[in-house]
Design an enzyme around this catalytic site. Structure first.
Site, PDB file in Angstrom:
ATOM      1  N   GLU A  87       0.840  -1.208   0.000  1.00 25.73           N
ATOM      2  CA  GLU A  87       0.000   0.000   0.000  1.00 25.73           C
ATOM      3  C   GLU A  87       0.872   1.254   0.000  1.00 25.73           C
ATOM      4  O   GLU A  87       1.682   1.452   0.914  1.00 25.73           O
ATOM      5  CB  GLU A  87      -0.913  -0.004   1.231  1.00 25.73           C
ATOM      6  N   ASP A 296       3.446 -13.862  12.176  1.00 25.95           N
ATOM      7  CA  ASP A 296       2.146 -14.305  11.683  1.00 25.95           C
ATOM      8  C   ASP A 296       1.135 -13.158  11.802  1.00 25.95           C
ATOM      9  O   ASP A 296       0.537 -12.939  12.855  1.00 25.95           O
ATOM     10  CB  ASP A 296       1.716 -15.526  12.523  1.00 25.95           C
ATOM     11  N   HIS A 393      -1.852  10.624  -0.627  1.00 24.71           N
ATOM     12  CA  HIS A 393      -1.927   9.232  -1.078  1.00 24.71           C
ATOM     13  C   HIS A 393      -1.816   9.165  -2.603  1.00 24.71           C
ATOM     14  O   HIS A 393      -1.063   8.365  -3.153  1.00 24.71           O
ATOM     15  CB  HIS A 393      -3.242   8.627  -0.599  1.00 24.71           C
TER      16      HIS A 393
HETATM   17  C1  MEV Z   1      -5.865   3.565   4.879  1.00 26.67           C
HETATM   18  O1  MEV Z   1      -5.121   2.423   4.539  1.00 26.67           O
HETATM   19  C2  MEV Z   1      -5.920   3.749   6.355  1.00 26.67           C
HETATM   20  C3  MEV Z   1      -6.807   4.897   6.849  1.00 26.67           C
HETATM   21  O2  MEV Z   1      -8.135   4.755   6.325  1.00 26.67           O
HETATM   22  C4  MEV Z   1      -6.827   4.808   8.353  1.00 26.67           C
HETATM   23  C5  MEV Z   1      -7.792   5.754   9.019  1.00 26.67           C
HETATM   24  O3  MEV Z   1      -8.807   6.135   8.423  1.00 26.67           O
HETATM   25  O4  MEV Z   1      -7.523   6.091  10.200  1.00 26.67           O
HETATM   26  C6  MEV Z   1      -6.293   6.237   6.395  1.00 26.67           C
END
Ligand code: MEV
Length: 437
Positions: A87, A296, A393
């Site tokens: 990710e 794990d 992102h």
């Molecule tokens: C994304 O991988 C994780 C988030 O959705 C976590 C959150 O909302 O606190 C950004």
């Protein structure tokens, strides 16, 4: 080992270094050989054979990015943390939180318990009071009969620490549990615990049958460890004066940041829809560290979610307090991890990850797991109460979109510079490539 091994100081500009430069920096810090990474290839027979043997019907190997987030100051020691995740943004988020807290006292962590559990589930027609009376004698038999399995573990500071019988007959007719506590040193301990429990099941069946011939033999249903480990517990936290939180989000005042942050954590405590996503953000850091170190992650996930619901309501795992001018953000995490045994000692990159962490004990690694969870949660909340997660992102996701659209290397470079200060989205990138044809 001396504390000196942890005194690296802050690594400036790590993300801007080339891959080779990054490897050299990490090698300098941790003493690993950069060739450990370069030699790692599934076409290398020694690596291929190991990976083939980890699972069944293997026809190939599935690779994921192995990244590094530097500058974690934990209990006064410097760490660089290895993460394996597909990710985008996760490693960047970890590095960002590490940087913010490095200059504000760093992370603190402590282990609150290392007890693991397992049960023999059985059915028996006799009463609980008979079993209770028989327990001291039965316990001795169970210890004696499992001594050959637990001997080695005892040498490593572990073993069986408690055996009890639980009456569950009000829930399911004739249902009892032999409920056992274990310590497993630096191992996660699944094989040890399961071997002991399976042996205990045979002993229990025989001993109860012989002691109480007036009843039919106990019917053993299962003997298995539990991935719910609320007494294998670690806490991590960061704290600083609220006044030091100016500009954590650009142009947002410290008090406003602390207020918004507090509300976001409060919401995770009362709303399950938000709590699950909040915890997913925590697990982004934890699972990635688990994968890197060969732990794990399914067991960790299951245990973390059960712990999040331990008072009957599923809640966010982290806590915040803003009191007397101090901001404190913390997490309590039930997590069972190991630094010896299992995939950790077999997978070539997991071994390297453990070296990067300076060969920690399992307790030290538990603390780093809690820190990773807290750091990734801190960054997620900070983004969410600021400009949202999408801008950052999508910037990091740009390469993925370009790959999907089969962009050439030349177009990737052009797009990277074009989108430096522009909004990134699938349609924007597609339109850019059309225009630049
Ligand atoms: C994304 O991988 C994780 C988030 O959705 C976590 C959150 O909302 O606190 C950004």
């Amino acid at each position: 080992m001396s504390e000196e091994k942890y005194k690296y100081g802050y690594i400036q500009g790590f993300s801007a270094l080339s891959k080779n430069e990054k490897l050299e920096r990490i090698a300098n810090y941790s003493g690993i050989n950069p060739d450990d990474f370069k030699k790692y290839s599934w076409t290398e027979p020694s690596v291929s054979e190991i990976l083939d043997s980890l699972s069944e019907n293997t026809v190939s190997h599935f690779s994921l990015p192995f990244g590094i987030a530097p500058n974690f100051l934990v209990n006064g020691k410097d760490y660089v943390l290895p993460f394996v995740t597909e990710e985008s943004s996760v490693v960047a988020a970890m590095a960002k939180a590490a940087k913010i807290w490095y200059s504000r006292g760093g992370f603190k962590a402590k282990v609150l318990g290392t007890v693991k559990k397992g049960q023999v589930h059985f059915f028996w027609k006799g009463s609980f009071s008979l079993l209770k009376e028989f327990l001291p004698e039965l316990k001795q038999k169970l210890y004696n009969e499992t001594a050959s399995i637990s001997g080695n573990m005892e040498k490593r500071g572990g073993g069986i620490t408690e055996i009890r019988i639980l009456d569950k007959t009000d829930l399911i007719q004739d249902y009892f549990q032999l409920d056992c506590d274990f310590k497993t040193g630096d191992a996660m301990g699944a094989n040890f615990i399961n071997s002991v429990l399976e042996k205990m099941a045979t002993v229990l069946e025989k001993e109860i049958s012989e002691k109480f011939p007036e009843f039919a033999s106990p019917e053993i249903n299962m003997a298995i460890l539990s991935n719910y480990t609320p007494e294998c517990l670690v806490e991590a936290w960061v704290e600083c004066p609220v006044s030091k939180l100016d500009n954590i989000i650009k142009d947002v005042l410290a008090e406003v940041f602390a207020h918004r942050f507090e509300k976001a954590v409060q919401i995770s405590k009362i709303d399950v829809s938000r709590a699950v996503t909040h915890n997913k953000g925590i697990l982004n850091g934890i699972d990635s560290l688990a994968l890197a170190t060969g732990n794990d992650w399914r067991a960790i996930e299951a245990g973390a979610h059960a712990f999040a619901a331990s008072d009957g309501n599923y809640k966010g795992l982290s806590d915040v307090s803003v009191k007397n001018g101090m901001f404190r953000f913390s997490i309590k995490l039930s997590v069972n991890v190991g630094t010896v045994g299992g995939v950790t000692n077999i997978h070539p990159l997991a071994k390297t990850a453990i070296k990067i962490l300076k060969n920690p004990s399992a307790s030290e690694l538990m603390q780093l797991f809690a820190v990773a969870g807290l750091a990734s949660n801190f960054s997620a909340i900070t983004a969410l109460i600021g400009n949202g997660i999408q801008s950052g992102h999508m910037k990091l996701h740009l390469k993925n979109i370009l790959w999907q659209l089969n962009a050439s290397n030349e177009k990737i470079q052009m797009a990277t510079s074009y989108f430096k200060n522009r909004k990134v989205g699938y349609s924007e990138v597609r339109d850019f490539l059309k225009r630049e044809k």
